[in-house]
Design a protein around this motif. Structure first.
Motif, PDB file in Angstrom:
ATOM      1  N   ASP A   1       0.807  -1.213   0.000  1.00  0.00           N
ATOM      2  CA  ASP A   1       0.000   0.000   0.000  1.00  0.00           C
ATOM      3  C   ASP A   1       0.848   1.276   0.000  1.00  0.00           C
ATOM      4  O   ASP A   1       1.281   1.765   1.050  1.00  0.00           O
ATOM      5  CB  ASP A   1      -0.992   0.022   1.163  1.00  0.00           C
ATOM      6  CG  ASP A   1      -2.195  -0.864   0.908  1.00  0.00           C
ATOM      7  OD1 ASP A   1      -2.369  -1.313  -0.240  1.00  0.00           O
ATOM      8  OD2 ASP A   1      -2.971  -1.092   1.850  1.00  0.00           O
TER       9      ASP A   1
ATOM     10  N   THR B   1      -1.043  -3.376  -3.816  1.00  0.00           N
ATOM     11  CA  THR B   1      -2.157  -2.593  -3.285  1.00  0.00           C
ATOM     12  C   THR B   1      -3.231  -3.551  -2.786  1.00  0.00           C
ATOM     13  O   THR B   1      -3.706  -4.407  -3.534  1.00  0.00           O
ATOM     14  CB  THR B   1      -2.732  -1.662  -4.371  1.00  0.00           C
ATOM     15  OG1 THR B   1      -1.706  -0.790  -4.842  1.00  0.00           O
ATOM     16  CG2 THR B   1      -3.876  -0.824  -3.804  1.00  0.00           C
TER      17      THR B   1
ATOM     18  N   ALA C   1      -8.824  -1.037  -3.743  1.00  0.00           N
ATOM     19  CA  ALA C   1      -8.860   0.094  -4.668  1.00  0.00           C
ATOM     20  C   ALA C   1      -9.249   1.424  -4.040  1.00  0.00           C
ATOM     21  O   ALA C   1      -9.291   2.430  -4.754  1.00  0.00           O
ATOM     22  CB  ALA C   1      -9.840  -0.217  -5.811  1.00  0.00           C
TER      23      ALA C   1
ATOM     24  N   TRP D   1      -9.398   5.064  -2.556  1.00  0.00           N
ATOM     25  CA  TRP D   1      -8.519   6.175  -2.920  1.00  0.00           C
ATOM     26  C   TRP D   1      -7.414   6.429  -1.906  1.00  0.00           C
ATOM     27  O   TRP D   1      -6.300   6.811  -2.270  1.00  0.00           O
ATOM     28  CB  TRP D   1      -9.353   7.455  -3.084  1.00  0.00           C
ATOM     29  CG  TRP D   1      -9.965   7.932  -1.796  1.00  0.00           C
ATOM     30  CD1 TRP D   1     -11.152   7.544  -1.251  1.00  0.00           C
ATOM     31  CD2 TRP D   1      -9.395   8.872  -0.884  1.00  0.00           C
ATOM     32  NE1 TRP D   1     -11.362   8.166  -0.045  1.00  0.00           N
ATOM     33  CE2 TRP D   1     -10.309   8.998   0.207  1.00  0.00           C
ATOM     34  CE3 TRP D   1      -8.227   9.619  -0.862  1.00  0.00           C
ATOM     35  CZ2 TRP D   1     -10.064   9.833   1.292  1.00  0.00           C
ATOM     36  CZ3 TRP D   1      -7.981  10.456   0.224  1.00  0.00           C
ATOM     37  CH2 TRP D   1      -8.893  10.565   1.279  1.00  0.00           C
TER      38      TRP D   1
ATOM     39  N   HIS E   1      -5.647   4.469  -0.254  1.00  0.00           N
ATOM     40  CA  HIS E   1      -4.561   3.485  -0.266  1.00  0.00           C
ATOM     41  C   HIS E   1      -3.730   3.531  -1.543  1.00  0.00           C
ATOM     42  O   HIS E   1      -2.822   2.717  -1.710  1.00  0.00           O
ATOM     43  CB  HIS E   1      -5.131   2.074  -0.073  1.00  0.00           C
ATOM     44  CG  HIS E   1      -5.633   1.836   1.309  1.00  0.00           C
ATOM     45  ND1 HIS E   1      -4.923   1.135   2.258  1.00  0.00           N
ATOM     46  CD2 HIS E   1      -6.771   2.250   1.917  1.00  0.00           C
ATOM     47  CE1 HIS E   1      -5.613   1.127   3.397  1.00  0.00           C
ATOM     48  NE2 HIS E   1      -6.736   1.799   3.202  1.00  0.00           N
ATOM     49  N   THR E   2      -4.011   4.497  -2.409  1.00  0.00           N
ATOM     50  CA  THR E   2      -3.359   4.513  -3.726  1.00  0.00           C
ATOM     51  C   THR E   2      -2.734   5.859  -4.081  1.00  0.00           C
ATOM     52  O   THR E   2      -2.211   6.015  -5.178  1.00  0.00           O
ATOM     53  CB  THR E   2      -4.376   4.153  -4.826  1.00  0.00           C
ATOM     54  OG1 THR E   2      -5.407   5.157  -4.870  1.00  0.00           O
ATOM     55  CG2 THR E   2      -5.012   2.791  -4.571  1.00  0.00           C
TER      56      THR E   2
ATOM     57  N   LEU F   1       0.850   5.931  -5.570  1.00  0.00           N
ATOM     58  CA  LEU F   1       1.188   5.003  -6.655  1.00  0.00           C
ATOM     59  C   LEU F   1       1.785   5.689  -7.888  1.00  0.00           C
ATOM     60  O   LEU F   1       2.738   5.168  -8.472  1.00  0.00           O
ATOM     61  CB  LEU F   1      -0.042   4.191  -7.066  1.00  0.00           C
ATOM     62  CG  LEU F   1      -0.309   2.894  -6.319  1.00  0.00           C
ATOM     63  CD1 LEU F   1      -1.557   2.227  -6.879  1.00  0.00           C
ATOM     64  CD2 LEU F   1       0.881   1.943  -6.409  1.00  0.00           C
TER      65      LEU F   1
ATOM     66  N   LEU G   1       3.821  -3.393 -10.172  1.00  0.00           N
ATOM     67  CA  LEU G   1       2.629  -3.120  -9.390  1.00  0.00           C
ATOM     68  C   LEU G   1       1.703  -4.320  -9.446  1.00  0.00           C
ATOM     69  O   LEU G   1       1.499  -4.914 -10.506  1.00  0.00           O
ATOM     70  CB  LEU G   1       1.901  -1.882  -9.922  1.00  0.00           C
ATOM     71  CG  LEU G   1       2.704  -0.583 -10.023  1.00  0.00           C
ATOM     72  CD1 LEU G   1       1.823   0.540 -10.555  1.00  0.00           C
ATOM     73  CD2 LEU G   1       3.318  -0.198  -8.683  1.00  0.00           C
TER      74      LEU G   1
ATOM     75  N   ALA H   1      -2.152  -6.050  -7.681  1.00  0.00           N
ATOM     76  CA  ALA H   1      -3.378  -5.815  -6.919  1.00  0.00           C
ATOM     77  C   ALA H   1      -4.342  -6.950  -7.201  1.00  0.00           C
ATOM     78  O   ALA H   1      -4.159  -7.728  -8.150  1.00  0.00           O
ATOM     79  CB  ALA H   1      -4.005  -4.470  -7.274  1.00  0.00           C
TER      80      ALA H   1
ATOM     81  N   ILE I   1      -8.262   0.876  -9.809  1.00  0.00           N
ATOM     82  CA  ILE I   1      -6.992   1.509  -9.439  1.00  0.00           C
ATOM     83  C   ILE I   1      -6.371   2.191 -10.654  1.00  0.00           C
ATOM     84  O   ILE I   1      -5.901   3.335 -10.565  1.00  0.00           O
ATOM     85  CB  ILE I   1      -6.026   0.468  -8.852  1.00  0.00           C
ATOM     86  CG1 ILE I   1      -6.575  -0.107  -7.549  1.00  0.00           C
ATOM     87  CG2 ILE I   1      -4.642   1.082  -8.614  1.00  0.00           C
ATOM     88  CD1 ILE I   1      -5.833  -1.333  -7.048  1.00  0.00           C
TER      89      ILE I   1
ATOM     90  N   ARG J   1      -5.757   6.290 -10.742  1.00  0.00           N
ATOM     91  CA  ARG J   1      -4.404   6.830 -10.594  1.00  0.00           C
ATOM     92  C   ARG J   1      -3.610   6.916 -11.894  1.00  0.00           C
ATOM     93  O   ARG J   1      -2.483   7.424 -11.895  1.00  0.00           O
ATOM     94  CB  ARG J   1      -3.618   5.989  -9.584  1.00  0.00           C
ATOM     95  CG  ARG J   1      -4.183   6.029  -8.179  1.00  0.00           C
ATOM     96  CD  ARG J   1      -4.223   7.447  -7.630  1.00  0.00           C
ATOM     97  NE  ARG J   1      -4.910   7.510  -6.345  1.00  0.00           N
ATOM     98  CZ  ARG J   1      -5.378   8.603  -5.791  1.00  0.00           C
ATOM     99  NH1 ARG J   1      -5.232   9.759  -6.436  1.00  0.00           N
ATOM    100  NH2 ARG J   1      -5.997   8.587  -4.619  1.00  0.00           N
TER     101      ARG J   1
END
Length: 214
Positions: free
Chosen positions: A42, A68, A71, A73, A75-76, A79, A87, A89, A97, A101
């Motif tokens: 994260d 991650t 999804a 917001w 926690h991202t 990125l 990356l 997830a 995600i 981002r």
């Protein structure tokens, strides 16, 4: 927690936690001592602080994987600053995600998968309900089992399911079957916000969680 804290170490690796943002998001960094390989769980916020954490946790720069847990917001946010890294997830959260981002998630994973970075290995556990693709990550060591649960399990309950009965039943069912039934009481729970706990400390409350519905 304004500075990184070492929460686990052995002869092969270290694990650090860093609190970022006004929401006390917890970012976790696993670093292999020999190869310099690192897994960041994260990239929630404050890219400069995360870069400092990465640089200070190992004496040799190596491969980097950023995972991650879901999804949402918060926690991202960092990125985009790590777009050159690998990356990963949960498959059902990848599109959200990427749209949010503007990054490309190269590894879409699901329950039962394993993520590797150099000699580091994390098991993937799907915990459906907080988001469709929420995942937890398991680090098994001889001395300890660490469960990085994102926003799916906290001290005192499972993650937010917006009072949706189906989502709550899905999340609690996965948490019971895939965490509480699969690991011993001494397994450490390291959530996406705030302090951690153990499965043993939370296990007696499972019935109360189910009864209250959140």
């Amino acid at each position: 927690m304004s500075s990184p804290v070492e929460i686990f170490s052995d002869d092969a690796l270290t694990v650090h936690a860093l609190s970022v943002s006004e929401m006390d998001n917890r970012c976790y960094l696993i670093s292999d001592r020999a190869s310099g390989a690192q897994i960041l769980i994260d990239a929630a916020d404050d890219a400069p602080a995360l870069r400092e954490l990465l640089a200070g946790a190992t004496c040799e720069a190596g491969e980097l994987l950023i995972v991650t847990t879901h999804a949402h917001w918060d926690h991202t946010r960092a990125l985009p600053a790590f777009g050159g890294a690998r990356l990963a997830a949960g498959a059902d959260d990848v599109a959200a995600i990427e749209s949010q981002r503007g990054v490309r998630i190269g590894e879409a994973v699901g329950h039962g998968d394993t993520l590797a970075c150099g000699p580091l290995r994390l098991e993937v556990i799907g915990l459906r309900g907080h988001t469709p693709g929420s995942i937890a990550l398991v680090l098994r060591r001889p001395e300890a089992t660490l469960l990085f649960t994102g926003d799916s399990l906290f001290p005192g309950g499972v993650g937010n399911t917006d009072h949706n009965p189906e989502r709550f039943a899905s999340l609690l069912g996965d948490v019971e079957e895939r965490l509480f039934d699969a690991f011993e009481d001494d397994a450490r729970v390291l959530p996406g916000h705030g302090e951690g706990t153990t499965l043993g400390a939370e296990r007696p409350q499972l019935g109360a969680w189910r009864e209250r519905g959140w």
